[in-house]
Design a protein around this motif. Sequence first.
Motif, short mmCIF file in Angstrom:
data_model
loop_
_atom_site.label_atom_id
_atom_site.label_comp_id
_atom_site.label_asym_id
_atom_site.label_seq_id
_atom_site.Cartn_x
_atom_site.Cartn_y
_atom_site.Cartn_z
N TRP A 196 -66.10 -22.49 -3.68
CA TRP A 196 -65.67 -21.12 -3.32
C TRP A 196 -66.49 -20.10 -4.11
N VAL B 233 -66.35 -3.89 12.71
CA VAL B 233 -66.75 -5.03 11.88
C VAL B 233 -67.98 -5.72 12.47
N GLY C 76 -61.07 -11.77 10.53
CA GLY C 76 -60.21 -11.08 9.57
C GLY C 76 -60.29 -9.58 9.68
N THR D 54 -56.04 -6.53 10.95
CA THR D 54 -55.73 -5.94 9.64
C THR D 54 -55.95 -4.42 9.60
N LEU E 247 -50.30 1.19 2.97
CA LEU E 247 -50.24 -0.22 2.56
C LEU E 247 -49.07 -0.51 1.62
N LEU F 280 -48.77 -11.67 -2.49
CA LEU F 280 -50.00 -12.23 -3.03
C LEU F 280 -49.59 -13.48 -3.79
N ARG G 25 -50.84 -16.96 -6.38
CA ARG G 25 -51.82 -17.73 -7.15
C ARG G 25 -51.17 -18.98 -7.72
N GLY H 199 -52.74 -3.75 -2.25
CA GLY H 199 -52.78 -4.07 -0.82
C GLY H 199 -53.90 -5.02 -0.44
N GLY I 148 -55.14 -7.22 -2.61
CA GLY I 148 -55.17 -8.30 -3.58
C GLY I 148 -55.81 -7.84 -4.87
N ARG J 112 -60.82 -12.86 -6.32
CA ARG J 112 -60.41 -13.46 -5.04
C ARG J 112 -59.81 -12.41 -4.12
N CYS K 42 -59.58 -9.25 -1.35
CA CYS K 42 -60.10 -9.19 0.01
C CYS K 42 -61.61 -8.96 0.03
N GLY L 124 -63.31 -8.30 2.65
CA GLY L 124 -63.61 -7.24 3.62
C GLY L 124 -63.17 -5.86 3.16
N ILE M 169 -65.55 -2.81 3.71
CA ILE M 169 -65.69 -2.53 5.14
C ILE M 169 -64.41 -1.87 5.64
N MET N 277 -61.70 2.67 7.79
CA MET N 277 -60.43 3.39 7.97
C MET N 277 -60.56 4.85 7.55
C1 HEM Z 1 -58.33 -11.75 1.78
C2 HEM Z 1 -55.75 -7.73 2.73
C3 HEM Z 1 -59.10 -6.32 5.93
C4 HEM Z 1 -61.51 -10.44 5.22
C5 HEM Z 1 -57.36 -10.77 1.76
C6 HEM Z 1 -56.19 -10.76 0.90
C7 HEM Z 1 -55.49 -9.64 1.16
C8 HEM Z 1 -56.18 -8.92 2.20
C9 HEM Z 1 -54.18 -9.21 0.49
C10 HEM Z 1 -55.86 -11.81 -0.17
C11 HEM Z 1 -56.41 -11.29 -1.49
C12 HEM Z 1 -55.93 -12.02 -2.72
O1 HEM Z 1 -55.46 -13.16 -2.61
O2 HEM Z 1 -56.03 -11.44 -3.83
C13 HEM Z 1 -56.46 -6.99 3.67
C14 HEM Z 1 -56.06 -5.68 4.16
C15 HEM Z 1 -57.01 -5.28 5.06
C16 HEM Z 1 -57.99 -6.35 5.14
C17 HEM Z 1 -54.83 -4.92 3.69
C18 HEM Z 1 -57.13 -4.00 5.85
C19 HEM Z 1 -56.30 -3.00 5.84
C20 HEM Z 1 -60.06 -7.29 5.98
C21 HEM Z 1 -61.28 -7.18 6.73
C22 HEM Z 1 -61.95 -8.35 6.56
C23 HEM Z 1 -61.16 -9.18 5.67
C24 HEM Z 1 -61.72 -5.95 7.53
C25 HEM Z 1 -63.30 -8.76 7.10
C26 HEM Z 1 -64.26 -7.92 7.35
C27 HEM Z 1 -60.87 -11.15 4.22
C28 HEM Z 1 -61.33 -12.42 3.69
C29 HEM Z 1 -60.42 -12.80 2.69
C30 HEM Z 1 -59.41 -11.74 2.64
C31 HEM Z 1 -62.56 -13.20 4.14
C32 HEM Z 1 -60.48 -14.06 1.83
C33 HEM Z 1 -61.33 -13.85 0.58
C34 HEM Z 1 -61.41 -15.06 -0.36
O3 HEM Z 1 -60.56 -15.94 -0.26
O4 HEM Z 1 -62.34 -15.11 -1.19
N1 HEM Z 1 -57.32 -9.63 2.54
N2 HEM Z 1 -57.61 -7.36 4.29
N3 HEM Z 1 -60.02 -8.50 5.35
N4 HEM Z 1 -59.72 -10.77 3.58
FE1 HEM Z 1 -58.71 -9.03 3.88
#
Ligand code: HEM
Length: 469
Positions: free
Chosen positions: A104, A167, A283, A287, A342, A351, A353, A409, A411, A415, A417, A419, A422, A427
Motif C-alpha cells: 500500500w 474526475v 470513488g 461522494t 460534511l 473512520l 483503524r 470528513g 479521514g 491513509r 482520502c 481524492g 480533486i 466542489m
Molecule cells: C478514502 C471521504 C471523494 C477516492 C476516503 C476515506 C474517506 C473519504 C473518509 C477514508 C479515509 C481514512 O480512512 O482516513 C471522501 C469524501 C469525498 C471523497 C467526503 C468527497 C466529498 C473522493 C474522490 C475520490 C476518492 C473524488 C477519487 C477521485 C478515495 C480513495 C480512498 C478514499 C482512493 C482510499 C485511499 C487509501 O486507502 O489510501 N475517502 N472521499 N474520494 N477516497 Fe475519498
Amino acid sequence: TVRPFSEIPGLWKNSLSNLYTFWKLDGFRNIHRIMVHNFNTFGPIYREKIGYYESVNIIKPEDAAILFKAEGHYPKRLRVEAWTSYRDYRNRKYGVLLKDGEDWRSNRVILNREVISPKVQGNFVPLLDEVGQDFVTRVHKKIERSGQNQWTTDLSHELFKYALESVSTVLYGERLGLLLDYIDPEVQHFIDCITLMFKSTCPMLYIPPSLLRRVGAKVWNDHVKAWDGIFNQADRCIQNIYRQLRKESGAQGKYPGVLASLLMLDRLSIEEIKASVTELMAGGVDTTSITLLWTLYELARHPDLQEELRAEVTAARTASQGDRLQMLKMVPLLKGALKETLRLHPVAVSLQRYIAEDIVIQNYHIPSGTLVQLGLYAMGRDHRIFPHPEQYLPSRWLPTESHYFRSLGFGFGPRQCLGRRIAETEMQLFLIHMLENFRIQKQRQVEVRSTFELILLPKKPILLTIKPL
Ligand code: HEM
Ligand code: 2DC
C-alpha cells in the motif's frame, strides 16, 4: 488506574442476537442513527460485535487524536470483504483502496505526487473550472427550455454527471462530454453501476460474501455485475489514453492528466495503475455529487447565508481579477460551508483503524490490533463537541477557532482520502459557479434524513428551484 478491555460497556457479548435486533431496527439503513443511540446509552466509548466484526467505538476529538497517533506506519481500515472478494474472484489487482502494508505505502507515495500534492492543484483548476462553466451553461439551457425562468428539479443525476466529468477530466486530461444533451448509455450504465456497487456492499458488511456466493445470493450477483460494469468502462477509458500515448509520445507542454503522468513516470506496473485509476474514477462520483447536493440543500434553506457566500465569491473574484487559483484562497466561508456539510452529512459514517500499539482511551486499556471506529456522523451531531449542532453555521470553521481533530470528513493522515484535493477543488469551483449565476430555492422546509447505502445518501429526493440572478 486503567480499567481492562473487558469492562468497556456495550452489547458485544451476544453477537447473534445483536444481528437479529439490528435487522429488526432496519440497521442496514440506519447504522448512523444506531451509533448515535449507542453513544447516548453507553457514553463516549462502547464495544460492539455484529455478525463477524468486532470493534470499539469512540466519539471525542481528543480520543480520535489518540487513535490516529497509534495508527502506525501502515494505517489499516476495516477491510470491506465484498470489494476484496470481487477482486479475488475476477483475478484483478487491488489498488490503493484495498492494499495494505508496504505494498500500500509504496503505491500510495507515488500516487500522492500525482493526485494530492499541492503542486498538482494548479493543473486541476483550469480543467475543473471548464467543467463548472459547462454546468452553468447547461442549467441556463434547462431554465430557458422550461419557459418559466426557473428550473425545479432533483439535481442528483446532473450532479453525478458533473462529478464523473470532473474526475475523468483530471484523470484522463480530456473531456468525456457528459454535460452535452446526448448521454452515452454506457456512461449512464457506469454511473448506475457505482450506485449499485455501494448499495450491494451493505449486507456483505455482516454476512460473508464467500457464503453468499456459494448460495448464489442475488446481492453477490448484483455486486459482481456492478464491479464488472465499473471495470469495463474504466478499462475503455484507460485503453484509449494508453493508445494515444503510444502514438504521439511526449505532448506539447499541456498537462496530460493523472493517468498519462503515471504511465510516463513508469514507477508502477500498468496493472497497478489500472487498479488505482479505476478506484479513483469510481470513488469520484457519488461522494462529491452527494456532498454538493446537500450543500445546495442547505443554501436553499438558509437564503441569508447564501447571499453572504455570494458576496464573498464576488469580492474574491474582484480581488483576484478572475484568477481562479488565486480566488480559491479567498473564500474561507465557502470552504467552511463544505466542512459544515460534511459535519452534518458525512459521506463516511465512521473512520476506522486497526491500532498498531496498545492505547488507553476514556481510561480503558485497548490492546494493539483492535479495530477502533470513530463515529463521524455521531461526532458531528454531538452538542458537547459542536454547540448547537443542528444549526448550519459555516462560520464555525473560520480559522479564528481551533478545530483540533474535528474536521475529519476526508479521514486523517497518510491513509486519508486520496481524492481529497480533486474533491475539494471540484466542489469549491462548482459552488463558485453556481453562486455567480443562480439563486437556489426550496419549496417546503422539510428536514431530509440520511440513509446508509455504504455511503450516507439523502433518504428522499431533494427538489430544488434554480433561478438566474
Ligand atoms: C478514502 C471521504 C471523494 C477516492 C476516503 C476515506 C474517506 C473519504 C473518509 C477514508 C479515509 C481514512 O480512512 O482516513 C471522501 C469524501 C469525498 C471523497 C467526503 C468527497 C466529498 C473522493 C474522490 C475520490 C476518492 C473524488 C477519487 C477521485 C478515495 C480513495 C480512498 C478514499 C482512493 C482510499 C485511499 C487509501 O486507502 O489510501 N475517502 N472521499 N474520494 N477516497 Fe475519498
Ligand atoms: C462504511 O462500517 C461503513 O471514500 C463500514 O471513495 C466501515 C467503512 C469502511 C470503509 C469506508 C466505508 C465505511 C464508507 C465509504 C468509504 C470507505 C473507504 C473508502 C470509501 C469512505 C465507513 C469512499 C467512498 C471511496 C470509495 C472508493 C470506491 C472505488 C469503492
